[in-house]
Design a protein around this motif. Structure first.
Motif, short mmCIF file in Angstrom:
data_model
loop_
_atom_site.label_atom_id
_atom_site.label_comp_id
_atom_site.label_asym_id
_atom_site.label_seq_id
_atom_site.Cartn_x
_atom_site.Cartn_y
_atom_site.Cartn_z
N SER A 164 10.81 1.66 -6.24
CA SER A 164 12.18 1.84 -6.71
C SER A 164 12.72 3.18 -6.22
CB SER A 164 12.22 1.78 -8.24
OG SER A 164 13.54 1.96 -8.68
N PHE A 165 13.92 3.12 -5.61
CA PHE A 165 14.52 4.33 -5.04
C PHE A 165 16.03 4.21 -5.24
CE2 PHE A 165 16.60 6.22 -1.24
CZ PHE A 165 16.30 7.54 -1.49
N LEU A 166 16.58 5.06 -6.09
CA LEU A 166 18.01 5.03 -6.37
C LEU A 166 18.47 3.63 -6.75
CD1 LEU A 166 19.42 7.39 -3.57
CD2 LEU A 166 18.95 7.93 -5.95
N MET A 167 17.75 2.99 -7.68
CA MET A 167 18.05 1.65 -8.19
C MET A 167 17.81 0.56 -7.15
SD MET A 167 21.50 2.36 -10.40
CE MET A 167 21.48 0.68 -11.04
N ALA A 168 17.18 0.90 -6.04
CA ALA A 168 16.88 -0.10 -5.00
C ALA A 168 15.40 -0.42 -5.03
CB ALA A 168 17.27 0.43 -3.63
N SER A 169 15.08 -1.72 -4.87
CA SER A 169 13.68 -2.12 -4.89
C SER A 169 13.07 -2.13 -3.50
CB SER A 169 13.54 -3.50 -5.53
OG SER A 169 14.35 -4.44 -4.84
N LEU A 170 13.89 -2.14 -2.44
CA LEU A 170 13.36 -2.13 -1.09
C LEU A 170 14.36 -1.45 -0.17
CD1 LEU A 170 11.20 -2.97 0.96
CD2 LEU A 170 12.41 -5.13 1.25
N PHE A 171 13.81 -0.55 0.65
CA PHE A 171 14.60 0.19 1.63
C PHE A 171 13.93 -0.01 2.98
CE2 PHE A 171 14.73 4.02 4.19
CZ PHE A 171 16.07 4.38 4.22
N ASN A 172 14.69 -0.44 4.00
CA ASN A 172 14.11 -0.70 5.31
C ASN A 172 14.98 -0.10 6.39
OD1 ASN A 172 13.92 -2.74 7.86
ND2 ASN A 172 11.93 -2.49 6.88
N LEU A 173 14.35 0.65 7.29
CA LEU A 173 15.02 1.25 8.43
C LEU A 173 14.36 0.75 9.71
CD1 LEU A 173 16.94 3.38 9.78
CD2 LEU A 173 15.06 5.03 9.50
N SER A 174 15.17 0.30 10.67
CA SER A 174 14.64 -0.21 11.92
C SER A 174 15.45 0.37 13.08
CB SER A 174 14.72 -1.74 11.95
OG SER A 174 14.27 -2.25 13.18
N LEU A 175 14.73 0.92 14.07
CA LEU A 175 15.35 1.45 15.29
C LEU A 175 14.62 0.82 16.48
CD1 LEU A 175 15.42 5.26 14.36
CD2 LEU A 175 17.29 3.63 14.11
N SER A 176 15.37 0.34 17.47
CA SER A 176 14.72 -0.28 18.62
C SER A 176 15.61 -0.17 19.85
CB SER A 176 14.41 -1.76 18.34
OG SER A 176 15.60 -2.48 18.10
N SER A 177 14.95 -0.29 21.00
CA SER A 177 15.64 -0.26 22.29
C SER A 177 14.99 -1.27 23.22
CB SER A 177 15.56 1.15 22.91
OG SER A 177 16.23 1.18 24.16
N PHE A 178 15.81 -2.06 23.91
CA PHE A 178 15.33 -3.07 24.84
C PHE A 178 15.95 -2.81 26.21
CE2 PHE A 178 15.48 -4.84 20.62
CZ PHE A 178 14.29 -5.54 20.48
N GLN A 179 15.17 -3.07 27.24
CA GLN A 179 15.66 -2.91 28.62
C GLN A 179 15.05 -4.02 29.47
OE1 GLN A 179 17.75 -0.32 29.95
NE2 GLN A 179 17.82 -1.63 31.76
N THR A 180 15.88 -4.72 30.22
CA THR A 180 15.42 -5.76 31.14
C THR A 180 16.07 -5.54 32.49
OG1 THR A 180 15.23 -7.36 29.33
CG2 THR A 180 15.23 -8.23 31.55
N ASP A 181 15.22 -5.45 33.54
CA ASP A 181 15.71 -5.25 34.91
C ASP A 181 15.01 -6.25 35.82
OD1 ASP A 181 17.41 -2.76 34.69
OD2 ASP A 181 15.52 -2.04 33.87
N GLY A 182 15.70 -6.63 36.88
CA GLY A 182 15.09 -7.52 37.86
C GLY A 182 16.11 -8.47 38.44
N GLY A 183 15.60 -9.64 38.87
CA GLY A 183 16.48 -10.64 39.44
C GLY A 183 15.83 -11.34 40.61
N ASN A 184 16.65 -12.03 41.35
CA ASN A 184 16.23 -12.68 42.59
C ASN A 184 17.39 -12.64 43.57
OD1 ASN A 184 17.99 -14.63 41.62
ND2 ASN A 184 16.38 -16.04 41.01
#
Length: 661
Positions: A164-184
């Motif tokens: 419990s945190f400030l009346m919250a039962s669950l706190f979730n933080l997500s940070l992500s980065s995606f990179q796709t390079d290539g081709g034909n």
């Protein structure tokens, strides 16, 4: 100095483990320990052949790839499994490619190295943290793309607070980065995505729950076909979502849902939107329920301000052991944008009754509705931005709005880096008040690609009119085996005031049909359907018939085969864009040997009813075999699309043998 650092590490680890369950603390403590090593060796062969023809111009491309890949995964921990659990690994990738076309012939031999790692920190505590990074190379051939060499990288973190945190039962933080390079040689891929999300949820026990979420997304793209100009694009989107769910009453029979969202997108298209949607579902008794819904949406897209208000109320009552269903509905809707406003008021009543006999049942249904529409228009047309559609083979897709303004349609890819060309990449089919988009096989739109469409539609002028609708339907059926039905729909619109520029379009429709399934012998079945439709309106009346049949049977090797055929004919007045469609196909599944599965799908269809004949043929075979740690999978696909002389044909084959150690 080394002794001091060691003592600090031991004390820190002991403090963190003080709140760890006793069973977990029994694991051996060590500065670093490898707990397991897993490995997988995969050998793959890909074959891809592609031919196109348009009038007198023919092209072809044939490519094959041998791929050998070794992946080693090391599972370990630092000091204690509940302190830092570390997985890392990777391995080499070897690619031998050959390429042949009407313009070029070449071979390559390339080597790459995949790498991936993940650290779970304090995974058994109330504040676990996960860090990850991975980079991999592959000779990719998704179902909707040509084969291409791609480099993908991904990294980020996830952090949760479960107490419990400030009346919250669950706190979730997500940070992500995606990179796709290539081709034909046909397409280039340059995509990057950075995103962050923060969600907080709370639990009200038996009375409900709630959540608040903030999402940030930044997308950059310079991908597209090499045959068209590519304009790099960047788009940032911020979204705030608030949701609550409350239950009231002694039996918790009243459910209140609230959803509030705010979204701001800076480009492609620019958008600022606020949406509030509360709703109530009330179960008064086992035989009486009601609902109350309101929706408010205010948005600005590409400098165009719009707003909608919608109120919807309904009541449903059951009688005679629920054989009689009675429902009533009232709706009020207001839509306004620059130069255009429309108010809509509606009331409806529906009845449904089930009468049971010894040999069959009869279902009677009736619906009556009356609505009032008041439309005020100071402009002749209204724009629509970024309407999304998926184009599969050559099947036409209808735009959402009627009376599309000629010349206003603009089709782009989803990232807005490319604008497709009419009559080269797609064609427009106008049939009465409906506009459809059809993919041209030899164009730059990939089969199965999701596109976005910008266009304008006619507003219809200032007018107030009343609509009276009645629907009747009778179904006679016996279980799941046979059903015969007839339905009638009559919609009458009358002008109250104003001067509309488009037809009000009263409608009268009659449909008769049947469907049946006849099981016989052991797992044999024969079935089909038939339907006759007569549709009358002021714009594009038509007559249609459709029928289908199938035969399902067991086969040796514990298999099942289903063969089917469809026929659809639609004769439209005032337009040459009719439908004369013939389709047949089969589906087969079996287990030829122990631990094996095999599926076969074949579909062939041809439509000669419109101004341009279209056809599509597709076939696929999937085979899987697994014994202990050894896996073999094979996938073969064939597809041919054509519109008159524009034709694209493609054959793909992929087989992979892998062994886990």
């Amino acid at each position: 100095m080394l002794t001091a650092k060691t003592n600090v590490l031991v004390l820190l680890g002991a403090g963190m483990l003080a709140f760890t369950p006793a069973a977990a603390t029994s694991a051996e403590i060590a500065p670093f320990r490898i707990t397991d090593i897993e490995a997988e060796l995969a050998l793959s062969y890909f074959f891809d052949e592609y031919t196109t023809s348009a009038d007198t111009e023919n092209t072809y491309r044939t490519g094959s790839t041998f791929q050998e890949q070794l992946d080693i995964l090391v599972r370990s921990y630092i000091y204690h499994p509940n302190l830092v659990q570390l997985d890392f690994g990777g391995g080499p990738v070897f690619l031998q490619n050959s390429y042949d076309s009407d313009l070029l012939n070449r071979s390559t031999n390339e080597q790459f190295f995949n790498f991936h790692t993940k650290a779970n920190i304090l995974r058994e505590k109330n504040y676990p943290l996960t860090l990850y990074y991975e980079r991999n190379f592959s000779s990719s051939s998704p179902a909707v793309q040509d084969r291409m060499l791609l480099e993908r990288s991904r990294y980020g973190l996830d952090f949760s607070l479960k107490q419990s945190f400030l009346m919250a039962s669950l706190f979730n933080l997500s940070l992500s980065s995606f990179q796709t390079d290539g081709g034909n040689r046909q397409r280039t891929v340059d995509e990057s995505t950075d995103q962050a999300s923060l969600t907080v949820t709370t639990d009200f026990g038996s009375y409900g729950d709630g959540s608040v979420g903030y999402y940030w997304l930044k997308e950059h793209s310079a991908s597209g076909s090499r045959s068209l100009p590519v304009t790099p694009t960047t788009r940032t989107t911020n979204t705030l979502n608030i949701q609550t769910r409350h239950m009231f009453g002694e039996r918790r029979q009243i459910l209140l849902n609230n959803h509030l969202s705010y979204k701001k997108q800076d480009n492609l298209p620019s958008l600022e939107e606020i949406w509030f949607k509360p709703s109530v579902n009330w179960s008064h008794s086992d035989d009486l329920t009601s609902y109350y819904r309101y929706s408010f949406r205010d948005w600005t897209t590409e400098q165009t301000d719009s707003q909608t208000n919608l109120l919807d109320l309904g009541l449903t009552h059951y009688r005679f052991d629920k054989r009689l269903r009675m429902s009533a509905d009232a709706q009020m809707r207001d839509y306004q944008t620059e130069g255009f406003q429309q108010n809509f008021y509606s009331g409806s009543l529906s009845l449904s009754y089930l009468q049971e006999f010894n040999l069959f049942n009869v279902q009677y249904s009736a619906d009556w509705a009356i609505d009032k529409t008041d439309r005020k228009s100071a402009t002749t047309e209204t724009p629509v931005f970024a309407e999304r559609h998926i184009l599969n083979n050559t099947t036409p897709v209808s735009l959402a709005r009627k009376y599309v303004v000629p010349g206003s349609v603009k089709v782009l890819n989803l990232s807005s880096t490319q604008t497709y060309v009419e009559n080269a990449d797609y064609r427009l089919i106008v049939s009465g008040d409906t506009t459809q988009i059809q993919r041209i096989p030899t164009g730059n739109i990939i089969d199965g690609e999701e596109i976005q469409v910008n266009y304008s539609f006619e507003t219809g002028g200032t007018a107030a009119f009343t609509s009276v609708s009645q629907r009747y339907r009778v179904d006679v059926y016996r279980g799941q085996y046979i059903r015969v039905f007839g339905k009638y729909h009559n919609l009458e619109r009358s002008l109250d005031s104003g001067d509309p520029t488009l037809p009000l379009n009263s409608v009268k429709e009659t449909v008769f049909g049947m469907n049946f399934t006849i099981p016989f012998w052991d797992r044999w079945a024969f079935g089909g359907s038939a339907e006759v439709q007569d549709y009358e309106d002021e714009i594009i009346p038509y007559k249609g018939t459709s029928y289908s049949a199938y035969l399902q049977m067991p086969t040796p090797l514990n298999g099942r085969l289903r063969v089917y055929a469809d026929r659809q004919i639609v004769d439209k007045q005032y337009t040459p864009e009719d439908i004369d469609l013939t389709r047949w196909g089969l589906r087969y599944s079996a287990s030829p040997w122990r631990r094996t599965t095999m599926t076969i799908n074949i579909i062939d269809e041809e439509d000669v009813g419109g101004t341009r004949m279209r056809s599509n043929t597709s076939a696929s075979l999937r085979f899987d075999w697994a014994i202990r740690q050894l896996n073999l999978s094979a996938d073969a696909r064939y597809n041919s699309d054509s519109i008159d002389a524009s034709e694209r044909e493609r054959t793909r084959f992929n087989i992979t043998l892998s062994r886990r150690f």
